[in-house]
Scaffold this motif. Structure first.
Motif, PDB file in Angstrom:
ATOM      1  N   ASN A  33       3.524  -2.448  -8.641  1.00 49.51           N
ATOM      2  CA  ASN A  33       4.955  -2.011  -8.418  1.00 49.51           C
ATOM      3  C   ASN A  33       5.232  -1.038  -9.330  1.00 49.51           C
ATOM      4  O   ASN A  33       4.960  -0.821 -10.291  1.00 49.51           O
ATOM      5  CB  ASN A  33       5.873  -3.287  -8.756  1.00 49.51           C
ATOM      6  N   GLU A  45       4.419   0.024   0.288  1.00 46.93           N
ATOM      7  CA  GLU A  45       5.455  -0.423   1.372  1.00 46.93           C
ATOM      8  C   GLU A  45       6.171   0.433   2.129  1.00 46.93           C
ATOM      9  O   GLU A  45       6.690   0.395   3.234  1.00 46.93           O
ATOM     10  CB  GLU A  45       6.166  -1.562   0.555  1.00 46.93           C
ATOM     11  N   TYR A  51      10.648  -7.184   2.004  1.00 48.76           N
ATOM     12  CA  TYR A  51       9.376  -7.392   1.628  1.00 48.76           C
ATOM     13  C   TYR A  51       8.506  -8.013   3.007  1.00 48.76           C
ATOM     14  O   TYR A  51       7.533  -7.261   3.295  1.00 48.76           O
ATOM     15  CB  TYR A  51       9.193  -8.211   0.695  1.00 48.76           C
ATOM     16  N   ASP A 101       5.231  -6.037   5.303  1.00 40.75           N
ATOM     17  CA  ASP A 101       4.000  -6.584   5.556  1.00 40.75           C
ATOM     18  C   ASP A 101       3.618  -6.737   6.984  1.00 40.75           C
ATOM     19  O   ASP A 101       2.423  -6.477   7.521  1.00 40.75           O
ATOM     20  CB  ASP A 101       3.806  -7.907   4.918  1.00 40.75           C
ATOM     21  N   TYR A 141      -6.065 -10.293   2.319  1.00 35.45           N
ATOM     22  CA  TYR A 141      -5.062 -10.248   1.059  1.00 35.45           C
ATOM     23  C   TYR A 141      -5.499 -10.953   0.011  1.00 35.45           C
ATOM     24  O   TYR A 141      -5.675 -12.404   0.192  1.00 35.45           O
ATOM     25  CB  TYR A 141      -3.795 -10.781   1.435  1.00 35.45           C
ATOM     26  N   VAL A 189      -3.836 -12.160  -3.011  1.00 34.39           N
ATOM     27  CA  VAL A 189      -2.724 -12.243  -3.725  1.00 34.39           C
ATOM     28  C   VAL A 189      -2.406 -13.551  -4.037  1.00 34.39           C
ATOM     29  O   VAL A 189      -2.940 -14.601  -3.724  1.00 34.39           O
ATOM     30  CB  VAL A 189      -1.668 -11.790  -2.852  1.00 34.39           C
ATOM     31  N   GLN A 213       2.208 -16.930  -3.123  1.00 31.31           N
ATOM     32  CA  GLN A 213       2.872 -16.086  -2.037  1.00 31.31           C
ATOM     33  C   GLN A 213       2.242 -16.663  -0.564  1.00 31.31           C
ATOM     34  O   GLN A 213       2.401 -16.057   0.487  1.00 31.31           O
ATOM     35  CB  GLN A 213       2.598 -14.550  -2.061  1.00 31.31           C
ATOM     36  N   PHE A 224       2.758 -15.399   3.229  1.00 35.51           N
ATOM     37  CA  PHE A 224       1.679 -14.883   4.425  1.00 35.51           C
ATOM     38  C   PHE A 224       1.732 -15.686   5.721  1.00 35.51           C
ATOM     39  O   PHE A 224       1.520 -15.153   6.737  1.00 35.51           O
ATOM     40  CB  PHE A 224       0.262 -14.795   3.586  1.00 35.51           C
TER      41      PHE A 224
HETATM   42  N1  ARG Z   1       3.870  -6.039  -4.721  1.00 32.83           N
HETATM   43  C1  ARG Z   1       3.787  -7.544  -4.613  1.00 32.83           C
HETATM   44  C2  ARG Z   1       4.124  -8.332  -5.934  1.00 32.83           C
HETATM   45  O1  ARG Z   1       4.140  -7.892  -6.985  1.00 32.83           O
HETATM   46  C3  ARG Z   1       2.199  -7.864  -4.233  1.00 32.83           C
HETATM   47  C4  ARG Z   1       1.884  -7.202  -3.041  1.00 32.83           C
HETATM   48  C5  ARG Z   1       0.759  -8.153  -2.382  1.00 32.83           C
HETATM   49  N2  ARG Z   1       0.317  -7.605  -0.982  1.00 32.83           N
HETATM   50  C6  ARG Z   1       0.968  -7.761   0.120  1.00 32.83           C
HETATM   51  N3  ARG Z   1       0.448  -7.088   1.120  1.00 32.83           N
HETATM   52  N4  ARG Z   1       2.141  -8.304   0.203  1.00 32.83           N
HETATM   53  O2  ARG Z   1       4.424  -9.434  -5.593  1.00 32.83           O
END
Ligand code: ARG
Length: 576
Positions: free
Chosen positions: A125, A260, A312, A316, A334, A336, A340, A344
Motif C-alpha cells: 500500500n 487499484e 476496495y 478488484d 490471488y 492474499v 480476506q 474474494f
Molecule cells: N493492499 C491490500 C491490503 O493491504 C492487499 C491487496 C490484495 N490483492 C487484491 N487483489 N485485493 O490489504
C-alpha cells in the motif's frame, strides 16, 4: 517429457489393461504406502471391481499374470482385498536415473494445455513500508509464480498496488493541514510520507471532521482534481520505489506494477454493466449487489459508496475484467491473507454474476499469519509491527555470527553476499516449510541454523555435494553410468524418481510446502546414502563413477527445488 518411473509403470499398466479390456482410467500406480513391501502400488483392481461389481482379487490376478510377462519387475504380489504391489528391478531404476540426469528438466513433464495465469500477490500500500504481514504474500506468491512457469504456463504477475482508497485523501489532508498547501509534497521521501500517514491515521480515528475532510479529498482525487492527482503521483512513485527495493531483496518478481487506481475507469463500467444486467440496487444512497446467502450470510458488495467513491471491492471486480480483456487470463490466482477470504468470495461471485471473465478460473490462495511466540501476529520487542527490512537485517545478523572472518579467498564482499543469500533463504524457507493456509510461529532462534528443517540446511547439502564433486575431480573420478549396488543407493534413486509427481502436486495444489518437504527429505536421504556409500573409497571405479553421478543429480535437483522456492543456492557455505 515425463520420464518418471511412475509414468513408465503407468504405461505398462495401460497396455495390460488394454489387453484385458479393462477400463484404462484405473491403470495407474502411486508410490507404495508400504516401502518395506514394494516400490509402487496399484489400487486399480479395487476401483474397477467397485465400478463393475466384480471380485477385486480376481481382477488383480488377471492383471498380475499379464504383468509378470514384463521383465522389468523384480516382484509382483497381491495384497489384502486386491492391492497390487510392484517392485522394480534395480536395472530399470538405474537406467531411469541415467535418463533423468541427461534431461534438462530431470524428466519433469510440462502440462498438456498451458494457460495464461495472472498472479496477484504482493499487495503493498502507498505510504506503508512493507512489514512482516507482507512477507508471506511475496514469498509464497513468488514460489507459485516460479512453479507455474516451470510446468509451462504463461505467467503474468501483478503487484496490485493499494493506491486508491481513503488513505490517499488522508495523507493529502494531513500535508495540507501541516504545510498549508501541497506545494512541498514533492520534496518528501517515503519516511516523511509514512509519518504523515501515521499522523493522519491517528487524527482520523479521533476527529470526525478530519475523517470527513479526508473522504472529500479522496473523492475529488478519484474524480480527477488536477492538483490532488499531481500530488498523489508523487506519493505513489515514492512508495513504489521503496517497495521495489524490498521485493528485490526478496527476489519477488512482478511483470506489472499496476494498482487499484488503474481500475478506476473500469469501475464506472462495472457499475453500468451491473445496472444493465439488473443485479445492482440502490441502498441508502450506495449502489450495491446482493449475493446468494444459501449456505451462509454474505454481506452485499458495495459498488459505489454513498459519497460516490469506489471502494476496495469494486476495484478488484474491475481488475478482473481488465485481466480477462487485456491480459486474456485463463486463471487468476490471488495470494492474499486468508482473512480476506470473504472479500474474494464476494468479488468472484459478482464477477460471475456480471459475466466479466466467463472463461477464467479464480483462485484465492489464503495464507495464515506469521505469529510471535505468544501465538499473536509477530511484533517487535516494543510491540510494534516488524518491518520487513528489520526482519531481513535481523536474519543477516544471525547468519553473520556463524561466518568466518574474511580472508584472501573469501573477502568481505563475498561473505556479505553469502550472508544475504543464506539469511533470505532462511526467512523464505521458514515461511515455505509451513502449509500455506496455516499460520506459523516465527522461530527466532532456529530458523537460520544449518541443521534441522531450514533453508541453510538445504543450501548446505548442495554446497557439500559441490565440494564432493571438486574432491572427486581432484582424485581423477569422473561420473559414469548409474548402477544400484546397495539399499541406500536404491532408496535415494527412488526418492529422486518422485520429483515429477512432487512438482505436479505442488502445482495442482498451489502449495510450495510440498517442495520444501521433499527437498528436506531428499537432502536427508542423500546424507544416509553418502554415509553408507563412499565415493572416494568406493569398491571400484564403476561404483565411484555411478555414485558421483547420483550425487550430482541430487545436487542439481535440490538446486531446482530451491529455485522454485525462490531461494539461492550458494556454491560454498562457510562456517566459523
Ligand atoms: N493492499 C491490500 C491490503 O493491504 C492487499 C491487496 C490484495 N490483492 C487484491 N487483489 N485485493 O490489504
Amino acid at each position: 517429457m515425463n520420464l518418471s518411473l511412475e509414468n513408465i509403470i503407468n504405461q505398462k499398466l495401460v497396455a495390460v489393461f488394454k489387453a484385458l479390456e479393462l477400463d484404462e482410467k484405473f491403470a495407474f500406480v502411486k508410490v507404495s504406502d508400504r516401502p518395506d513391501l514394494s516400490d509402487f502400488q496399484c489400487n486399480g483392481a479395487l476401483a474397477l471391481a467397485k465400478s463393475e461389481r466384480k471380485n477385486p482379487r480376481e481382477i488383480a490376478t488377471r492383471i498380475v499374470s499379464e504383468l509378470e510377462k514384463d521383465g522389468d519387475f523384480a516382484n509382483i504380489s497381491i495384497d489384502g482385498p486386491g492391492f497390487i504391489n510392484l517392485s522394480l528391478k534395480d536395472s530399470l531404476i538405474a537406467a531411469n536415473m541415467d535418463r533423468i540426469s541427461e534431461d534438462e528438466r530431470f524428466g519433469v513433464s510440462c502440462i498438456n494445455a498451458p494457460k495464461t495465469v495472472v498472479m496477484d500477490f504482493g499487495g503493498p500500500n502507498v505510504a506503508k513500508a512493507l512489514h512482516v504481514g507482507h512477507l508471506r504474500s511475496a514469498v509464497i506468491g513468488e514460489s507459485i509464480r516460479r512453479i507455474e512457469k516451470f510446468v509451462g504456463n504463461k505467467v503474468i504477475s501483478d503487484v496490485h498496488f493499494g493506491d486508491w482508497g481513503t488513505p490517499m485523501g488522508m495523507i493529502l489532508a494531513e500535508v495540507i493541514l501541516q504545510d498549508g498547501s501541497l506545494e512541498k509534497i514533492e520534496t518528501y521521501n517515503i519516511a516523511d510520507i509514512s509519518s504523515f500517514y501515521k499522523k493522519a491515521n491517528a487524527r482520523c480515528k479521533e476527529d470526525e471532521t478530519a475523517k470527513e475532510n479526508a473522504r472529500v479529498i479522496t473523492a475529488e482525487l478519484q474524480n480527477g482534481n488536477a492538483e490532488y492527482r499531481k500530488a498523489w503521483q508523487h506519493l505513489r512513485k515514492v512508495s513504489v520505489d521503496a517497495v521495489k527495493e524490498n521485493y528485490d531483496a526478496l527476489e519477488a518478481h512482478f511483470d506489472l506494477w499496476l494498482g487499484e487506481s488503474d481500475a478506476h475507469e473500469t469501475c464506472a463500467e462495472i457499475v453500468k454493466i451491473a445496472e444493465q444486467k439488473g443485479v445492482s440496487e440502490v441502498d441508502d444512497g450506495a449502489i450495491i449487489v446482493r449475493l446468494e446467502e444459501t449456505n451462509k450470510p454474505k454481506p452485499p458488495v458495495i459498488l459505489v459508496k454513498s459519497d460516490g467513491g469506489f471502494a476496495y471491492q469494486v476495484t478488484d471486480i474491475a481488475t478482473i475484467k481488465m485481466r480477462a480483456d487485456d491480459l486474456k487470463a485463463d486463471e487468476i490466482i490471488y495470494v492474499v491473507d486468508k482473512r480476506q477470504s470473504l472479500h474474494f468470495e464476494q468479488v468472484f461471485e459478482v464477477a460471475d454474476k456480471l459475466g466479466l471473465a466467463p472463461d477464467a478460473k479464480f483462485k484465492h490462495v489464503g495464507f495464515g499469519t506469521v505469529n510471535g511466540a505468544d501465538g499473536k501476529p509477530f511484533k517487535t520487542r516494543d510491540g510494534g509491527v516488524m518491518n520487513l527490512e528489520d526482519l531481513i537485517n535481523m536474519s543477516k545478523d544471525k547468519v553473520r555470527e556463524s561466518m568466518p572472518a574474511p580472508d584472501e579467498q573469501y573477502d568481505t564482499n563475498y561473505i556479505e553476499n553469502l550472508v544475504s543469500e543464506i539469511a533470505i533463504g532462511a526467512i523464505k524457507f521458514q515461511d515455505l516449510k509451513n502449509n500455506t493456509a496455516s499460520g506459523y510461529v516465527f522461530e527466532l532462534d532456529d530458523f537460520a541454523k544449518f541443521e534441522g528443517k531450514t533453508g541453510p540446511y538445504i543450501q548446505y547439502a548442495i554446497a557439500r555435494i559441490n565440494s564432493i564433486v571438486r574432491k572427486a575431480s581432484e582424485n581423477g573420478i569422473n561420473s559414469g553410468t548409474i548402477t544400484i549396488s546397495n539399499r541406500e543407493e536404491r532408496d535415494l534413486a527412488l526418492k529422486l524418481a518422485q520429483l515429477n509427481a512432487v512438482i505436479m502436486r505442488a502445482h495442482a495444489e498451489k502449495e510450495p510446502s510440498i517442495l520444501s518437504d521433499y527437498a528436506y527429505t531428499l537432502a536427508q536421504t542423500f546424507s544416509t546414502f553418502y554415509n553408507a556409500s563412499s565415493i572416494m573409497n568406493a569398491e571400484d571405479t564403476i561404483l565411484a563413477a555411478s555414485r558421483l553421478k547420483l550425487a550430482k543429480l541430487v545436487r542439481d535437483i535440490l538446486r531446482l527445488l530451491l529455485y522454485l522456492l525462490g531461494i539461492k543456492s550458494p556454491e560454498v557455505m562457510l562456517k566459523k
